[in-house]
Motif scaffolding. Structure first.
Motif, mmCIF file in Angstrom:
data_model
loop_
_atom_site.group_PDB
_atom_site.id
_atom_site.type_symbol
_atom_site.label_atom_id
_atom_site.label_comp_id
_atom_site.label_asym_id
_atom_site.label_seq_id
_atom_site.Cartn_x
_atom_site.Cartn_y
_atom_site.Cartn_z
ATOM 1 N N ILE A 128 -41.043 -65.961 19.231
ATOM 2 C CA ILE A 128 -41.946 -66.422 20.325
ATOM 3 C C ILE A 128 -42.398 -67.841 19.997
ATOM 4 O O ILE A 128 -42.130 -69.110 20.704
ATOM 5 N N ALA A 129 -42.663 -68.042 18.675
ATOM 6 C CA ALA A 129 -42.976 -69.651 18.175
ATOM 7 C C ALA A 129 -41.857 -70.425 18.341
ATOM 8 O O ALA A 129 -42.196 -71.459 18.984
ATOM 9 N N GLU A 130 -40.588 -69.947 17.954
ATOM 10 C CA GLU A 130 -39.340 -70.862 18.253
ATOM 11 C C GLU A 130 -39.100 -71.182 19.713
ATOM 12 O O GLU A 130 -38.974 -72.226 20.128
ATOM 13 N N SER A 131 -39.296 -70.051 20.430
ATOM 14 C CA SER A 131 -39.089 -70.251 21.929
ATOM 15 C C SER A 131 -39.846 -71.061 22.571
ATOM 16 O O SER A 131 -39.683 -71.976 23.664
ATOM 17 N N THR A 135 -43.523 -74.550 15.225
ATOM 18 C CA THR A 135 -42.905 -74.097 13.712
ATOM 19 C C THR A 135 -43.957 -73.548 13.054
ATOM 20 O O THR A 135 -45.240 -73.991 13.069
ATOM 21 N N PRO A 136 -44.030 -72.127 12.697
ATOM 22 C CA PRO A 136 -44.992 -71.427 12.167
ATOM 23 C C PRO A 136 -45.228 -72.185 10.867
ATOM 24 O O PRO A 136 -44.556 -72.802 10.046
ATOM 25 N N VAL A 137 -46.454 -71.931 10.460
ATOM 26 C CA VAL A 137 -47.051 -72.359 9.218
ATOM 27 C C VAL A 137 -47.010 -71.560 8.134
ATOM 28 O O VAL A 137 -47.642 -70.119 8.083
ATOM 29 N N ARG A 138 -46.156 -71.415 7.289
ATOM 30 C CA ARG A 138 -45.716 -70.190 6.489
ATOM 31 C C ARG A 138 -46.185 -70.592 4.957
ATOM 32 O O ARG A 138 -46.107 -71.828 4.455
ATOM 33 N N GLY A 262 -49.901 -82.555 8.245
ATOM 34 C CA GLY A 262 -49.071 -82.322 9.665
ATOM 35 C C GLY A 262 -49.273 -81.001 10.097
ATOM 36 O O GLY A 262 -48.535 -80.772 11.337
ATOM 37 N N ILE A 263 -50.200 -80.104 9.755
ATOM 38 C CA ILE A 263 -50.514 -78.931 10.435
ATOM 39 C C ILE A 263 -51.440 -79.223 11.821
ATOM 40 O O ILE A 263 -52.485 -79.964 11.863
ATOM 41 N N ASP A 264 -50.757 -78.920 12.923
ATOM 42 C CA ASP A 264 -51.295 -79.468 14.185
ATOM 43 C C ASP A 264 -52.173 -78.644 14.924
ATOM 44 O O ASP A 264 -51.778 -77.438 15.342
ATOM 45 N N LEU A 265 -53.664 -78.674 14.605
ATOM 46 C CA LEU A 265 -54.431 -77.988 15.202
ATOM 47 C C LEU A 265 -54.881 -78.032 16.724
ATOM 48 O O LEU A 265 -55.782 -77.249 17.053
ATOM 49 N N LEU A 269 -50.452 -72.802 20.368
ATOM 50 C CA LEU A 269 -50.083 -71.816 19.577
ATOM 51 C C LEU A 269 -49.851 -72.083 18.251
ATOM 52 O O LEU A 269 -48.944 -73.074 17.749
ATOM 53 N N ILE A 270 -50.714 -71.628 17.341
ATOM 54 C CA ILE A 270 -50.471 -71.805 15.889
ATOM 55 C C ILE A 270 -50.212 -70.385 15.067
ATOM 56 O O ILE A 270 -50.940 -69.468 15.477
ATOM 57 N N VAL A 271 -49.109 -70.127 14.476
ATOM 58 C CA VAL A 271 -48.506 -68.997 13.764
ATOM 59 C C VAL A 271 -48.777 -69.113 12.362
ATOM 60 O O VAL A 271 -48.030 -70.066 11.785
#
Length: 542
Positions: A128-131, A135-138, A262-265, A269-271
Motif C-alpha cells: 500500500i505504501a509503495e502504491s 517510503t515506510p519508516v523502517r 527527512g521523516i515527512d510528518l 500516510l506514514i508507515v
C-alpha cells in the motif's frame, strides 16, 4: 350477570344441536408481491447515516454500512477510538487497509500505521505504501537492511517531562516492575545533567549520554540527597544496564543517536515498519512506547486535520501497564486534536487477565467502536462479557465466516459484511505466501505498482490508467443505478508530493468500482456530498 351467562350457554347449545358447531374461518387473501410489500412493510434498525467511509452491507437488512468516527463523534460516539478483534485469517487486515485507503480519499486526513507484521522481508503495509508513493519508516536493530532510521527518545521536539517519562517507561518495561524512588532519582539527575550539557554545547542529547551520566554521577547529585556519590551510582546501576541494551545491546541501532532527518510528518500516510523486531521480545513494547511518545510531541498538532493512529499487534501496548499508561494519556490528549486510535488484537483474554488489567480496561472503555470477527466459543463469551455485547451477538460470533463481523458502535450492534473491491484486493490481502507462487506474487506487485504509477508523463499516466480501468470495467456487470462516488464533493488530490500523488489508485474521479458499490447501496443519495469543498472541517472541542 350470572343469569345472562347461563342463557348464552343454553342458546349456543341449542344452536349447535340444531345446526351443528359453527367455527369462524378467515378466507385466504390472494394478492401480488407489490401489494403485500405495501401492507407488510419491512423494518430494520436505523443505521449510522451515510456520511463517512463505505464498509459494506448489513447482513440482515441488506443496507449499506458506513462508518466514520469523525462524523459520529459527539452525537453517536462519546470517543473516536476503535478496537478490532478476531482470529487470524478472518479479514481484520483487509478491513484496516481498505478503511485507510478510503479515508485517504478525504482532503483532511492523515494516517500513521505501526506495522508489526511482516511478509517477504517487509511489513505487510509495504504494498500500500509503495502504491501511494510512500517510503515506510523502517526500524531495524543494528541496521541490518541498511535502510533503518533512528528515533531519539531525547529528541528536543519532546518536552523535558515527556523525555523523562519515556525513559522511566523503557526501564519499567524492561524490568517488568515499577521504578523505585532511588533509581528514579538517579535517572532524573542523569537526565538533568545531560540536558544541561546538550544545551550548553548546542547538540542533541542521546541515550549513551544518559548511560554515561548514570555510571559517573556528579557530586551535586549526592549532595542534594545528603548521601555519598557511591550511593547514587549504585541506585542508577540497573537503569544504566537497561538503557545500555538500546545503545550496545540487542536493541542497538534504533534509538541511540539523533533522530533521522527527512521523516515527512506531513505525508497523508506514514508507515512505521516494525517487522524486523521479534514480536515476542521485550523490544516491541519499548519500541511502541518510544514511537507513541515521539508522535505525540511531533505529529499531533492543532491544525484541524483528522488523524488516525492504527496499531497492529496492539496487545503489546494494552498488556503492559507502563506502556498502557503512556498511550492512555496519548488518547485523552489526542482526542482534543482530532485523533482516532485503532487497536488491532486477536484475543481479549490475553489482556484482561494480564498484569495491565486495570490499564487495559481504561483503554477499552475509551474505544466506543468494537468490531469482532470470528472467535472460538470460549473466547467469544469472554469478549462479550468484557465488551457488554448482547447475547445474540455473542452466540453468532463463533459461526461468523471470513469478512463478516459484529460491529458495536456505542451500543448500535449490527452484523456487517465487509466489501473489498477488485482494485483493492491485490493490495490488502496478506496471505500470498500460503496461496500463490513467487512468480504470481511478483506479478501482483508489478500490477499494483503499475496501477499506481504507470510510466510516462502525468497525462500519459492518466490516459493509461483510464484505458486500463475502462477495459477492466467492461467485463463487469453495470451497477443498478449509474451514480458518482459517495462524498464526491469532499475528494481532492492530496496536497503533499504532487509529483508522486498526481496519479494514484484513489483519485479525484474516484474508484469506479467503489462508485458502483455506493450506487447499489445508497442509490441517488450517493450523489450528494457530505459537505461542500469550501466548507471548513469540523473541530473537536471536547
Amino acid at each position: 350477570m350470572a343469569g345472562r351467562s347461563i342463557m348464552d350457554s343454553l342458546t349456543e347449545g341449542f344452536a349447535a344441536l340444531v345446526f351443528g358447531k359453527v367455527e369462524t374461518a378467515r378466507p385466504p387473501v390472494r394478492t401480488s408481491s407489490s401489494q403485500a410489500q405495501a401492507v407488510y412493510l419491512p423494518t430494520a434498525a436505523p443505521g449510522l447515516g451515510d456520511s463517512g467511509v463505505i464498509i459494506g452491507r448489513e447482513v440482515y437488512s441488506g443496507k449499506g454500512y458506513v462508518y466514520d468516527p469523525f462524523q459520529l463523534y459527539g452525537q453517536q460516539l462519546p470517543a473516536p477510538h476503535w478496537l478490532v478483534l478476531g482470529e487470524s485469517g478472518n479479514g481484520k487486515s483487509a478491513l484496516e487497509k481498505t478503511y485507510v485507503l478510503r479515508q485517504l480519499r478525504f482532503k483532511d486526513r492523515q494516517v500513521v500505521v505501526l506495522d508489526a507484521q511482516g511478509e517477504d522481508g517487509v511489513g505487510e503495509w509495504h504494498l500500500i505504501a509503495e502504491s501511494l508513493g510512500v517510503t515506510p519508516v523502517r526500524l531495524d536493530p543494528h541496521g541490518v537492511h541498511g535502510d533503518s532510521i533512528c528515533l531519539n527518545p531525547l529528541d528536543p521536539a519532546i518536552a523535558t517531562t515527556g523525555q523523562l517519562a519515556l525513559l522511566r517507561t523503557i526501564v519499567e518495561v524492561a524490568q517488568g516492575r515499577p521504578l523505585d524512588e532511588r533509581a528514579g532519582y538517579a535517572l532524573k539527575a542523569a537526565h538533568l545533567r545531560v540536558g544541561e550539557a546538550a544545551l550548553k554545547y548546542g547538540r542533541q542529547p542521546i541515550l549513551s549520554d544518559v548511560v554515561e551520566a548514570l555510571r559517573t554521577p556528579l557530586n551535586s547529585a549526592a549532595e542534594d540527597m545528603n548521601v555519598t556519590i557511591e550511593d547514587v551510582q549504585a541506585w542508577g546501576l540497573d537503569v544504566a544496564l537497561v538503557l545500555d541494551r538500546l545503545v550496545d545491546g540487542d536493541l542497538a541501532g534504533m534509538f541511540d543517536g539523533p533522530t533521522t532527518q527527512g521523516i515527512d510528518l506531513d505525508s497523508p500516510l506514514i508507515v512505521f515498519d516494525l517487522s524486523a523486531i521479534d514480536r515476542n521480545s521485550i523490544g516491541m513494547p519499548i519500541l511502541m512506547a518510544i514511537v507513541g511518545v515521539w508522535l505525540e510531541h511531533t505529529w499531533l498538532r492543532p491544525d484541524r486535520v483528522k488523524r488516525i493512529l492504527l496499531v497492529e499487534e496492539a496487545w503489546h501496548i494494552i498488556n503492559s501497564p507502563f506502556v498502557a499508561q503512556l498511550f492512555q494519556r496519548l488518547l485523552k490528549f489526542g482526542r482534543r486534536l482530532g485523533l482516532s486510535f485503532v487497536a488491532v488484537v486477536h484475543h481479549l483474554s490475553d489482556v484482561v487477565d494480564g498484569a495491565a488489567a486495570r490499564e487495559a480496561a481504561a483503554i477499552l472503555k475509551m474505544a466506543s467502536t468494537r468490531t469482532v470477527y470470528m472467535q472460538k466459543a470460549d473466547e467469544a463469551r469472554t469478549t462479550g462479557k468484557v465488551l457488554g455485547l448482547p447475547r445474540w451477538a455473542v452466540e453468532i460470533i463463533p459461526s461468523l465466516t471470513p469478512g463478516i463481523a459484529v460491529w458495536d458502535v456505542n451500543g448500535d450492534v449490527q452484523v456487517v459484511k465487509h466489501i473489498v473491491t477488485e482494485h483493492e484486493r491485490p493490495l490488502v490481502f496478506t496471505d500470498r505466501a500460503m496461496t500463490e507462487t513467487s512468480a504470481e506474487a511478483a506479478a501482483i506487485l508489478a500490477r499494483a505498482t503499475a496501477a499506481a504509477l504507470p510510466p510516462g508523463t502525468a497525462e500519459e499516466q492518466a490516459a493509461a490508467l483510464e484505458a486500463a480501468e475502462a477495459e477492466r470495467l467492461a467485463a463487469l456487470p453495470a451497477p443498478a443505478t449509474p451514480v458518482r462516488a459517495i462524498a464526491a464533493g469532499n475528494q481532492h488530490p492530496l496536497p503533499r508530493r504532487e509529483e508522486r500523488w498526481e496519479v494514484q489508485p484513489i483519485t479525484d474521479d474516484g474508484d469506479d468500482e467503489l462508485t458502483a458499490i455506493a450506487g447499489t447501496l445508497f442509490g441517488k443519495k450517493a450523489e450528494l456530498p457530505y459537505h461542500t469543498a469550501g466548507e471548513p472541517p469540523e473541530v473537536w472541542d471536547r
